[in-house]
Design a protein around this motif. Structure first.
Motif, mmCIF file in Angstrom:
data_model
loop_
_atom_site.group_PDB
_atom_site.id
_atom_site.type_symbol
_atom_site.label_atom_id
_atom_site.label_comp_id
_atom_site.label_asym_id
_atom_site.label_seq_id
_atom_site.Cartn_x
_atom_site.Cartn_y
_atom_site.Cartn_z
ATOM 1 N N LEU A 36 0.865 -1.155 -0.066
ATOM 2 C CA LEU A 36 -0.319 0.349 0.172
ATOM 3 C C LEU A 36 1.263 1.331 -0.238
ATOM 4 N N ASP A 37 2.285 1.401 1.005
ATOM 5 C CA ASP A 37 2.947 2.153 0.834
ATOM 6 C C ASP A 37 3.537 2.305 -0.403
ATOM 7 N N LEU A 38 4.322 1.468 -0.999
ATOM 8 C CA LEU A 38 4.573 1.778 -2.011
ATOM 9 C C LEU A 38 3.895 2.661 -3.481
ATOM 10 N N GLY A 39 2.764 1.979 -3.600
ATOM 11 C CA GLY A 39 1.771 1.678 -4.075
ATOM 12 C C GLY A 39 0.735 3.557 -4.107
ATOM 13 N N LEU A 40 1.252 4.130 -2.732
ATOM 14 C CA LEU A 40 0.822 5.603 -2.838
ATOM 15 C C LEU A 40 0.869 6.317 -4.200
ATOM 16 N N VAL A 41 -0.087 7.295 -4.779
ATOM 17 C CA VAL A 41 -0.401 8.147 -5.060
ATOM 18 C C VAL A 41 -0.675 9.355 -4.953
ATOM 19 N N GLN A 42 0.351 10.413 -5.747
ATOM 20 C CA GLN A 42 0.087 11.875 -4.990
ATOM 21 C C GLN A 42 -0.795 12.858 -6.291
ATOM 22 N N THR A 273 9.448 -3.548 -5.945
ATOM 23 C CA THR A 273 9.628 -2.351 -7.341
ATOM 24 C C THR A 273 8.226 -2.444 -7.955
ATOM 25 N N VAL A 274 7.798 -3.248 -8.301
ATOM 26 C CA VAL A 274 6.304 -3.686 -9.020
ATOM 27 C C VAL A 274 5.233 -3.526 -8.008
ATOM 28 N N HIS A 275 5.356 -2.876 -6.753
ATOM 29 C CA HIS A 275 4.541 -2.182 -5.643
ATOM 30 C C HIS A 275 4.395 -0.917 -5.589
ATOM 31 N N ALA A 276 5.434 -0.214 -6.157
ATOM 32 C CA ALA A 276 5.927 1.231 -6.496
ATOM 33 C C ALA A 276 6.354 1.994 -8.020
ATOM 34 N N ARG A 277 5.320 0.511 -8.704
ATOM 35 C CA ARG A 277 5.145 1.321 -10.083
ATOM 36 C C ARG A 277 6.614 1.145 -10.542
ATOM 37 N N LYS A 278 7.745 0.851 -10.464
ATOM 38 C CA LYS A 278 9.175 1.145 -10.995
ATOM 39 C C LYS A 278 9.507 0.300 -11.743
#
Length: 404
Positions: A36-42, A273-278
């Motif tokens: 959840l933390d890595l997938g947050l979007v601003q 990395t995948v969860h952070a969309r990187k």
């Protein structure tokens, strides 16, 4: 009938079950919040102080989640704290350590060919290593080295490698792996108990008092949470390792344990990395597979023999029993095709759980397991492939109960 042995076996089962349940709860919530933390979007329009948001769908409904790095201007009366999962996982794990390895120290903890000490001394070494491990880790994190995330992780890995080797110089191979898991899990649980939750409580108290919370408290908690994230998968491997002697009972067991930590880091790096969309670093799976092949090869390296193990007075009583000659014949005829240094059963290349009946001393050392697995229950031999009779099972029960 030895009611105490049966009750103790059930206690061990209950503690293991509870430990697995609590570990699932902790690991599940930990993995969820990391993702959840890595997938947050601003996005535009977020409330004041909000760092990012995430929309999720599950169970037929939609969830709109927002994260505040410090905290919102107003807090609700009720906050859900994720802490008991970690606490109960450690407590049940320590209970299992006590029930299995401390109560059965002569069999499961102490290997006098490795270190000839009493059970009490071995237990003190065990307890001391867990406490000192946390102190060393915590001081490193609070030192100037803690400012370098990569540098700190490398130093911590070196410490884990040293501990992997060190435990194999103190205990049985099985106990060494469990202690390395306990060493790591103690650090993870103490991170929650002594750093993450206290820091969050300070933030909440500051907000309620109208003070601006210190941002470094959140950064410190996040660093410890990151460590926990990368350590989780190796701890699971070490939890399961006692069922696989190819991992703990071979010459290079400490190297195997060290490589498992690298595999855990690679797998978590992929998901993080995948969860952070990187990106989608598939190479991590290839690298993990190569390391696992190396582990398989290391487990096949012939083990260095260290001589005959010293026996205890209890084991001497089992050998001196009038029933022992018949028991020996039963065990050698019904069990030794699998439980031996050189197995004879097709598909079995190493004795299950590294339990071997090569000598009278070996049989006496595993008297309790023989009693429970082949006497009081029909767990062994599996499917009764060797045709053990009910009379032979009664003989094993009589032998154990009269020799205690």
């Amino acid at each position: 009938m030895d009611d105490f042995a049966l009750m103790w076996e059930w206690l061990s089962f209950a503690v293991r079950w509870l430990h697995v349940v609590t570990a699932i709860a902790w690991i599940g919530s930990s993995f969820y919040f990391i993702a959840l933390d890595l997938g947050l979007v601003q996005r535009p329009g977020l409330p004041k102080g909000a760092y990012g948001e995430e929309w999720q769908v599950h169970g037929g409904g939609f969830y709109h989640i927002q994260k505040y790095l410090v905290a919102p201007e107003r807090l609700p009366e009720h906050l859900t704290w994720f802490k008991w999962e970690a606490y109960t996982t450690w407590m049940t794990g320590f209970a299992m350590l006590a029930v299995v390895y401390y109560a059965g120290a002569d069999l499961y903890l102490v290997d006098r060919n490795v270190l000839d000490v009493s059970s009490n001394v071995a237990i003190l070494i065990s307890l001391g290593s867990l406490g000192l491990g946390w102190i060393l880790y915590d001081q490193l994190c609070k030192s100037p080295l803690g400012k370098s995330t990569t540098g700190l992780m490398l130093i911590l890995y070196v410490i884990l490698v040293v501990m992997a080797w060190g435990y194999t110089q103190l205990f049985t191979g099985r106990a060494a792996f469990i202690h390395l898991g306990a060493f790591t899990a103690t650090i993870m649980s103490a991170n929650v108990f002594l750093i993450i939750i206290p820091n969050q409580k300070i933030v909440v108290a500051d907000l309620k008092a109208g003070r601006t919370p210190a941002a470094h408290l959140g950064a410190q908690a996040k660093q410890r949470s990151l460590h926990n994230n990368y350590l989780t998968l190796p701890v699971i491997f070490l939890m399961l390792s006692n069922h696989y002697p190819l991992a703990f009972a071979t010459e290079f067991n400490w190297v195997i344990a060290s490589l498992v930590f690298l595999i855990g880091v690679l797998i978590r790096h992929y998901f993080n990395t995948v969860h952070a969309r990187k990106g989608n670093p598939h190479w991590t799976w290839g690298a993990a597979a190569v390391l696992f092949v190396i582990i398989m090869w290391l487990s096949s390296v012939p083990q260095v023999l260290t001589g005959e193990r010293k026996i205890s007075s209890a084991e001497e009583r089992f050998i001196a029993s009038v029933h022992f000659p018949a028991v020996r014949d039963t065990v050698m005829g019904r069990c030794s095709m699998c439980h031996a240094s050189e197995t004879a059963y097709d598909g079995i290349h190493i004795a299950p759980k590294n339990v071997k009946f090569d000598s009278d001393n070996d049989i006496a050392a595993h008297a309790r397991e023989i009693y429970l697995q082949a006497g009081r229950s029909h767990a062994m031999p599996p499917g009764n492939v060797s045709g053990i009779t009910e009379e032979e099972r009664r003989l094993l029960v009589t032998w154990f109960e009269e020799s205690r």
